[in-house]
Scaffold this motif. Structure first.
Motif, PDB file in Angstrom:
ATOM      1  N   PHE A 143       7.820  -1.383  -4.879  1.00 45.29           N
ATOM      2  CA  PHE A 143       7.185  -2.147  -5.716  1.00 45.29           C
ATOM      3  C   PHE A 143       5.174  -1.177  -5.344  1.00 45.29           C
ATOM      4  CE2 PHE A 143       9.358  -5.922  -5.224  1.00 45.29           C
ATOM      5  CZ  PHE A 143       9.887  -6.136  -6.748  1.00 45.29           C
ATOM      6  N   PRO A 144       5.538  -0.480  -6.197  1.00 38.47           N
ATOM      7  CA  PRO A 144       4.537   0.853  -6.067  1.00 38.47           C
ATOM      8  C   PRO A 144       2.982   0.240  -6.009  1.00 38.47           C
ATOM      9  CG  PRO A 144       5.458   1.008  -8.534  1.00 38.47           C
ATOM     10  CD  PRO A 144       5.904  -0.121  -7.661  1.00 38.47           C
ATOM     11  N   GLU A 145       2.363  -0.678  -6.860  1.00 37.27           N
ATOM     12  CA  GLU A 145       0.971  -0.953  -6.939  1.00 37.27           C
ATOM     13  C   GLU A 145       1.010  -2.216  -5.372  1.00 37.27           C
ATOM     14  OE1 GLU A 145       0.740  -2.434 -11.528  1.00 37.27           O
ATOM     15  OE2 GLU A 145       2.296  -3.334  -9.840  1.00 37.27           O
ATOM     16  N   GLY A 146       1.961  -2.540  -4.667  1.00 28.69           N
ATOM     17  CA  GLY A 146       1.613  -2.832  -3.461  1.00 28.69           C
ATOM     18  C   GLY A 146       1.453  -4.699  -3.123  1.00 28.69           C
ATOM     19  N   GLY A 147       1.368  -5.222  -4.668  1.00 29.04           N
ATOM     20  CA  GLY A 147       1.892  -6.512  -4.138  1.00 29.04           C
ATOM     21  C   GLY A 147       1.457  -7.165  -6.432  1.00 29.04           C
ATOM     22  N   ILE A 148       1.289  -8.621  -6.446  1.00 31.54           N
ATOM     23  CA  ILE A 148       1.716  -9.152  -7.627  1.00 31.54           C
ATOM     24  C   ILE A 148       0.518  -8.985  -8.324  1.00 31.54           C
ATOM     25  CG2 ILE A 148       2.437 -11.055  -8.424  1.00 31.54           C
ATOM     26  CD1 ILE A 148       4.108 -12.017  -6.152  1.00 31.54           C
ATOM     27  N   HIS A 155      -1.699  -1.252 -12.234  1.00 29.37           N
ATOM     28  CA  HIS A 155      -3.039  -1.244 -11.077  1.00 29.37           C
ATOM     29  C   HIS A 155      -2.716   0.445 -10.924  1.00 29.37           C
ATOM     30  CE1 HIS A 155      -4.693  -5.342 -11.954  1.00 29.37           C
ATOM     31  NE2 HIS A 155      -3.313  -5.473 -12.206  1.00 29.37           N
ATOM     32  N   SER A 156      -3.835   0.506 -10.616  1.00 28.48           N
ATOM     33  CA  SER A 156      -3.227   1.455  -9.326  1.00 28.48           C
ATOM     34  C   SER A 156      -2.452   1.680  -7.899  1.00 28.48           C
ATOM     35  CB  SER A 156      -4.997   1.730  -8.178  1.00 28.48           C
ATOM     36  OG  SER A 156      -6.026   1.956  -9.291  1.00 28.48           O
ATOM     37  N   LEU A 157      -1.233   3.036  -8.030  1.00 24.79           N
ATOM     38  CA  LEU A 157      -0.322   2.684  -6.828  1.00 24.79           C
ATOM     39  C   LEU A 157      -0.494   3.406  -6.142  1.00 24.79           C
ATOM     40  CD1 LEU A 157       2.202   4.341  -9.518  1.00 24.79           C
ATOM     41  CD2 LEU A 157       1.609   1.972 -10.103  1.00 24.79           C
ATOM     42  N   LYS A 158       0.226   2.533  -5.130  1.00 25.77           N
ATOM     43  CA  LYS A 158      -0.705   3.237  -3.602  1.00 25.77           C
ATOM     44  C   LYS A 158       0.079   4.113  -2.979  1.00 25.77           C
ATOM     45  CE  LYS A 158      -1.875  -0.656  -2.726  1.00 25.77           C
ATOM     46  NZ  LYS A 158      -3.841  -0.697  -2.351  1.00 25.77           N
ATOM     47  N   PRO A 159      -0.128   4.407  -2.696  1.00 30.66           N
ATOM     48  CA  PRO A 159       0.488   7.001  -2.508  1.00 30.66           C
ATOM     49  C   PRO A 159       1.455   6.596  -1.427  1.00 30.66           C
ATOM     50  CG  PRO A 159      -1.409   6.399  -0.768  1.00 30.66           C
ATOM     51  CD  PRO A 159      -1.467   4.818  -1.920  1.00 30.66           C
ATOM     52  N   GLY A 160       1.810   5.482  -0.892  1.00 30.08           N
ATOM     53  CA  GLY A 160       3.018   5.129   0.260  1.00 30.08           C
ATOM     54  C   GLY A 160       4.595   5.842  -0.655  1.00 30.08           C
ATOM     55  N   LEU A 161       4.521   5.789  -1.446  1.00 27.77           N
ATOM     56  CA  LEU A 161       5.968   5.779  -2.365  1.00 27.77           C
ATOM     57  C   LEU A 161       6.021   7.450  -2.443  1.00 27.77           C
ATOM     58  CD1 LEU A 161       7.786   3.844  -5.289  1.00 27.77           C
ATOM     59  CD2 LEU A 161       7.618   6.265  -5.338  1.00 27.77           C
ATOM     60  N   ALA A 162       5.298   8.119  -2.816  1.00 24.77           N
ATOM     61  CA  ALA A 162       5.219   9.668  -2.998  1.00 24.77           C
ATOM     62  C   ALA A 162       5.021  10.137  -1.870  1.00 24.77           C
ATOM     63  CB  ALA A 162       4.018   9.667  -4.040  1.00 24.77           C
ATOM     64  N   ARG A 163       4.431   9.574  -0.759  1.00 30.59           N
ATOM     65  CA  ARG A 163       4.746  10.399   0.106  1.00 30.59           C
ATOM     66  C   ARG A 163       6.376  10.927   1.006  1.00 30.59           C
ATOM     67  NH1 ARG A 163      -1.574   8.189   3.096  1.00 30.59           N
ATOM     68  NH2 ARG A 163      -2.947   9.080   1.679  1.00 30.59           N
ATOM     69  N   LEU A 164       6.615   9.001   0.768  1.00 37.21           N
ATOM     70  CA  LEU A 164       7.896   8.602   1.180  1.00 37.21           C
ATOM     71  C   LEU A 164       8.862   9.530   0.779  1.00 37.21           C
ATOM     72  CD1 LEU A 164      10.291   7.384   3.818  1.00 37.21           C
ATOM     73  CD2 LEU A 164      10.224   5.989   1.840  1.00 37.21           C
ATOM     74  N   ALA A 165       9.079  10.157  -0.846  1.00 35.82           N
ATOM     75  CA  ALA A 165      10.138  10.523  -1.503  1.00 35.82           C
ATOM     76  C   ALA A 165      10.054  12.021  -1.143  1.00 35.82           C
ATOM     77  CB  ALA A 165       9.348   9.813  -3.262  1.00 35.82           C
TER      78      ALA A 165
END
Length: 252
Positions: A143-148, A155-165
């Protein structure tokens, strides 16, 4: 262009004993019961209507990150309903917040392939486990927004998904990783019995082209492109108007 891995890359750091193991696997007997039960009984009984569009975009094989919005705890059932074994023949693995793998709920999540991560300070073990799943060609849900969020905005997306990808694609040239944006829309902010939900699945975003940029710039652009893709999947003019108004306020 050769991509140089940063020296402070958490995936190359030493793993502490406290976080040296991720306890997550798919239980064959539980998944064989839980997914059909949810698809055929629980979800149809709770929701008045479930509309799903764009399932033809789902890759049938190869590593995939499903990137859905997070609007309710029902998302954890609806995403597999729209993308899982009955559709693609694949079992999704979930990267979820540590709070969601506690108690009875946590018992089920871990045995259905979910594993915890701290979005504020991701542990090395969780990131490495996610990386290994992608290298093995699995379908990983993040879940790229990091929460509900209960509103209609992306909402702003956390950078972790892109970094992991990017890390996964770089670690194994030709991996062919794709990120699939998924927009979930409930007709009520807090889904109640009989409400309707729409699930729009977008065109996959290939990760490999983003390796042609320096790591930080590539991750930033992938994150921005994913957010735009999620916004374009909004099912209603009303929601698109809210997004546009929000952007205007931020720019003012």
């Amino acid at each position: 262009m050769v991509l140089h891995r940063p020296t402070d890359d958490p995936l190359t750091a030493s793993v502490t004993n406290r976080e040296s193991k991720v306890n997550s696997k798919v239980s064959p007997w539980l998944s064989a019961i839980a997914y059909p039960l949810g698809n055929r009984l629980l979800l149809p009984a709770y929701f008045g209507k479930i509309e799903i569009h764009g399932q033809h975009h789902l890759p049938a094989e190869g590593p995939v990150i499903l990137a859905p919005l997070h609007r309710a705890r029902w998302d954890a059932l609806l995403v597999p309903h729209a993308t899982g074994p009955s559709v693609t023949g694949r079992l999704p693995r979930f990267m979820v917040t540590a709070d969601e793998v506690k108690g009875l709920q946590g018992w089920f999540i871990r045995r259905l392939g979910g594993f915890p991560v701290n979005p504020r300070q991701p542990g090395v073990a969780s990131l490495r486990f996610g990386l290994e799943l992608l290298q093995q060609g699995e379908m990983l849900v993040i879940f790229p927004e990091g929460g509900i969020f209960r509103d209609r905005l992306v909402h702003s997306l956390k950078p972790g998904l892109a970094r992991l990808a990017l890390q996964a694609e770089h670690s194994q040239p030709g991996l062919g990783l794709q990120v699939v944006p998924i927009h979930l829309h409930y007709d009520e902010p807090l889904p109640r019995w009989g409400c309707q939900v729409s699930i729009n699945i977008g065109t996959p975003i290939r990760v490999e082209p983003y390796l042609q940029e320096p790591p930080k710039q590539g991750a930033k652009r992938l994150t921005a492109d994913l957010r735009h893709a999620l916004e374009r999947l909004s099912p209603s003019p009303e929601t698109r108007s809210l997004i546009a108004a929000h952007k205007s306020e931020m720019a003012a």
